[in-house]
Design a protein around this motif. Sequence first.
Motif, PDB file in Angstrom:
ATOM      1  N   GLN A  37       0.852  -1.177   0.000  1.00  0.00           N
ATOM      2  CA  GLN A  37       0.000   0.000   0.000  1.00  0.00           C
ATOM      3  C   GLN A  37       0.891   1.230   0.000  1.00  0.00           C
ATOM      4  O   GLN A  37       1.977   1.222   0.578  1.00  0.00           O
ATOM      5  N   LYS A  38       0.410   2.294  -0.641  1.00  0.00           N
ATOM      6  CA  LYS A  38       1.172   3.540  -0.736  1.00  0.00           C
ATOM      7  C   LYS A  38       0.391   4.661  -0.061  1.00  0.00           C
ATOM      8  O   LYS A  38      -0.825   4.747  -0.196  1.00  0.00           O
ATOM      9  N   TRP A  39       1.122   5.514   0.656  1.00  0.00           N
ATOM     10  CA  TRP A  39       0.518   6.661   1.330  1.00  0.00           C
ATOM     11  C   TRP A  39       0.031   7.650   0.297  1.00  0.00           C
ATOM     12  O   TRP A  39       0.744   7.994  -0.651  1.00  0.00           O
ATOM     13  N   VAL A  40      -1.205   8.123   0.466  1.00  0.00           N
ATOM     14  CA  VAL A  40      -1.776   9.127  -0.438  1.00  0.00           C
ATOM     15  C   VAL A  40      -2.316  10.282   0.393  1.00  0.00           C
ATOM     16  O   VAL A  40      -2.877  10.094   1.462  1.00  0.00           O
ATOM     17  N   LYS A  45      -3.875   7.950   5.122  1.00  0.00           N
ATOM     18  CA  LYS A  45      -4.662   7.111   4.214  1.00  0.00           C
ATOM     19  C   LYS A  45      -3.726   6.399   3.246  1.00  0.00           C
ATOM     20  O   LYS A  45      -2.769   6.990   2.740  1.00  0.00           O
ATOM     21  N   TYR A  46      -4.055   5.147   2.978  1.00  0.00           N
ATOM     22  CA  TYR A  46      -3.258   4.329   2.067  1.00  0.00           C
ATOM     23  C   TYR A  46      -4.169   3.717   1.028  1.00  0.00           C
ATOM     24  O   TYR A  46      -5.339   3.451   1.279  1.00  0.00           O
ATOM     25  N   GLU A  47      -3.602   3.513  -0.160  1.00  0.00           N
ATOM     26  CA  GLU A  47      -4.356   2.822  -1.212  1.00  0.00           C
ATOM     27  C   GLU A  47      -3.544   1.617  -1.672  1.00  0.00           C
ATOM     28  O   GLU A  47      -2.316   1.618  -1.612  1.00  0.00           O
ATOM     29  N   GLU A  48      -4.270   0.608  -2.093  1.00  0.00           N
ATOM     30  CA  GLU A  48      -3.610  -0.578  -2.632  1.00  0.00           C
ATOM     31  C   GLU A  48      -2.775  -0.147  -3.820  1.00  0.00           C
ATOM     32  O   GLU A  48      -3.276   0.486  -4.747  1.00  0.00           O
ATOM     33  N   TYR A  49      -1.500  -0.454  -3.794  1.00  0.00           N
ATOM     34  CA  TYR A  49      -0.581   0.066  -4.790  1.00  0.00           C
ATOM     35  C   TYR A  49      -0.046  -1.021  -5.716  1.00  0.00           C
ATOM     36  O   TYR A  49       0.025  -0.840  -6.927  1.00  0.00           O
ATOM     37  N   TYR A  83       5.231   3.640   2.483  1.00  0.00           N
ATOM     38  CA  TYR A  83       4.681   2.361   2.036  1.00  0.00           C
ATOM     39  C   TYR A  83       4.387   1.499   3.250  1.00  0.00           C
ATOM     40  O   TYR A  83       5.022   1.636   4.297  1.00  0.00           O
TER      41      TYR A  83
END
Length: 138
Positions: A37-40, A45-49, A83
Amino acid sequence: MLRKYTASLCLLISFLLCIVTGCSPAIANDEQKIIVQKWVGNENKYEEYKEISDNQQVLYVKRIMDEANWRDAHVEFVRPADYQFIFQFKNPTIESKAVLYSVWVSPKEDLFEMTQGEQEFTQLSKKESARLLEIIGE
């Protein structure tokens, strides 16, 4: 007389089989993948990266994590991790407790500082950081 030796031999063979199967090493990799996951944004908040399923890359990252010099320490950073990743079995019937690895990339992008769970901390070498960035990053 033969019966006595047969019973003893069966007992010895059973004992040796128990020792051999009990002491055999676990399978190094039961086909795992890495979920990254990457920080956005500016919040936590993180999104599947990325999903890494290449066995060689997964084994390489596992080796880095296993050989890292983890220290017991509760650390706090000024920003969320860049990450986060976990190892997950490809076979959905295999259950295990996932350990969250959080990764902070230095401003020069040459060093990684990491936490394993909430109480362990390490800083990777430049070489390991660069290779890990190639795998989990861009």
